[in-house]
Design an enzyme around this catalytic site. Structure first.
Site, PDB file in Angstrom:
ATOM      1  N   GLU A 124      -0.471   5.168  11.034  1.00  0.00           N
ATOM      2  CA  GLU A 124      -1.769   4.793  10.482  1.00  0.00           C
ATOM      3  C   GLU A 124      -2.027   3.310  10.691  1.00  0.00           C
ATOM      4  O   GLU A 124      -1.100   2.504  10.754  1.00  0.00           O
ATOM      5  CB  GLU A 124      -1.827   5.115   8.984  1.00  0.00           C
ATOM      6  N   CYS A 378      -1.697  -1.829   0.713  1.00  0.00           N
ATOM      7  CA  CYS A 378      -0.306  -2.219   0.950  1.00  0.00           C
ATOM      8  C   CYS A 378       0.652  -1.256   0.253  1.00  0.00           C
ATOM      9  O   CYS A 378       0.516  -0.972  -0.934  1.00  0.00           O
ATOM     10  CB  CYS A 378      -0.095  -3.635   0.427  1.00  0.00           C
TER      11      CYS A 378
END
EC number: 2.1.1.192
Length: 391
Positions: A124, A378
């Protein structure tokens, strides 16, 4: 109840199980991706064309199309002979990333792309548009071997390293989308690249550093992104940090620290069992001295685990002991991951943590977290395929 800065307490550590992965430094052996034009050094491109029966200067023409004009359709590469385009494309432009899902957030200005690689591995990347920059967070490995228990990628384990071209193509794909006005905000081009997606980039050193060179080399050798706009993130592979410091690139180094004390960091960041906090910080300081680039310390704030003000104070002391003006701290509110019982710190605790660092004179900025609602922030990238249920 707050804990005074000078009286640290020993809290129990409700750490998650190690999960499917252990600390893995070497990627499993799998079939190599097909060779791509981007894998070639600039000096190798002409000879590669000669091997195909073309003139050597065709290598520069193809580089101009790919890196400068962001062209990926051989039919539109009109400066190449029409009779040669198919042969060149078959030999040097294999499909590396096949998009299988795109999710958006923030009014379409945050875009998470899921790609399938030639062998079925999934990766990704996340494109984020801001007022003054276009940033992409890219992956350097399929999965990750660092096994940090609060990170979805780390808990997935390591599938394999990405090739140089597989890394760079995440950036060129995003740049094409921006250039073709497919992203809200008008035409643009990637200005910032952060190696904060899936994987520990410095554990895939050769491919990751070659990718950085493709990113920062002026067109047509590369994409011409400023080295200041490239951030290499690491959990603290000390020898690799020192090696990267000597590459002459001067990108920004981001050290994912997450705890200032070895006892806790051994649990949160297992690589700390090999290179301790002090060793990682010393390497980060050496990077600053070699490159002149201020280092970022990344610190995910986890409620009741590592968010105590006394830990911020200890971190400030450790950083100041190595000099002033060389480092900046980015506290990051923990992003939720499937199955995790951990949560982000309370806002008041976060403010106290920041204040403790600032009281030590440490420049501190809480990270602007984007894409958490699409698992694009994150620590959330897990490359779950369309056919796989989410936890």
């Amino acid at each position: 109840m707050t804990t005074p800065l000078d009286t640290p307490t020993r809290e129990p550590l409700p750490l998650a199980p190690a999960g499917p992965g252990k600390l893995v430094m070497s990627a499993p052996r799998r079939g190599k991706p097909p060779r791509h034009f981007v894998d070639l050094e600039p000096a190798e491109r002409g000879p590669a064309m000669v091997e195909l029966g073309e003139k050597a200067f065709r290598g520069k023409q193809l580089a101009t199309q790919w890196f400068e004009r962001l062209e990926d359709d051989p039919a539109r590469m009109t400066d190449l002979p029409a009779a040669s385009r198919t042969r060149i494309a078959e030999a040097l432009l294999p499909t590396l990333l096949t998009p299988i899902r795109t999710l958006t957030a923030d009014g379409g200005t945050t875009i998470k792309s899921l790609y399938r690689l030639h062998d079925g591995a999934l990766v990704e990347s996340v494109l984020m548009r801001y007022k003054n920059r276009d940033t992409i967070c890219i992956s350097s490995q399929a999965g990750c071997g660092m096994n940090c228990p609060f990170c979805a990628t780390g808990q997935a384990g390591l599938t394999r390293n990405l090739s140089t071209a597989e890394i760079v193509e995440q950036v060129t794909a995003a740049s094409r989308a921006l250039a073709r006005d497919e992203v809200p905000g008008g035409p643009g081009r990637v200005s910032n690249v952060v190696f904060m997606g899936m994987g520990e980039a410095l554990a895939n050193y050769k491919s990751a550093v070659a990718a950085v060179r493709r990113l920062v080399s002026p067109a047509p050798d590369g994409l011409g992104i400023s080295a200041r706009g490239v951030t290499m993130s690491t959990v603290g592979l000390v020898p690799a940090i020192d090696k990267f410091a000597q590459e002459g690139i001067a990108a920004t180094l981001a050290l994912s620290l997450h705890a200032p004390d070895d006892e806790l960091r051994d649990e949160l960041v297992p690589i700390n069992q090999r290179w301790k906090v002090g060793e990682a910080l010393d390497a980060a300081r050496r990077y600053f001295e070699a490159t002149g680039r201020r280092v970022s310390i990344e610190y995910a704030l986890i409620k009741d685990i590592n968010d105590q003000a006394w830990r911020a104070d200890r971190l400030g002391k450790l950083l100041n002991a190595r000099g002033r003006g060389w480092v900046h701290v980015n506290p990051i509110p923990l992003n939720p991951t499937p199955g995790s019982k951990w949560t982000a710190s309370d806002p008041a605790v976060e403010r106290a943590f920041v204040a403790a660092l600032e009281n030590r004179g440490i420049p501190t900025t809480v990270r602007d977290t984007r894409g958490s609602d699409i698992d694009g922030a994150c620590g959330q990238l897990a490359a779950i395929g369309p056919e796989q249920p989410r936890a």
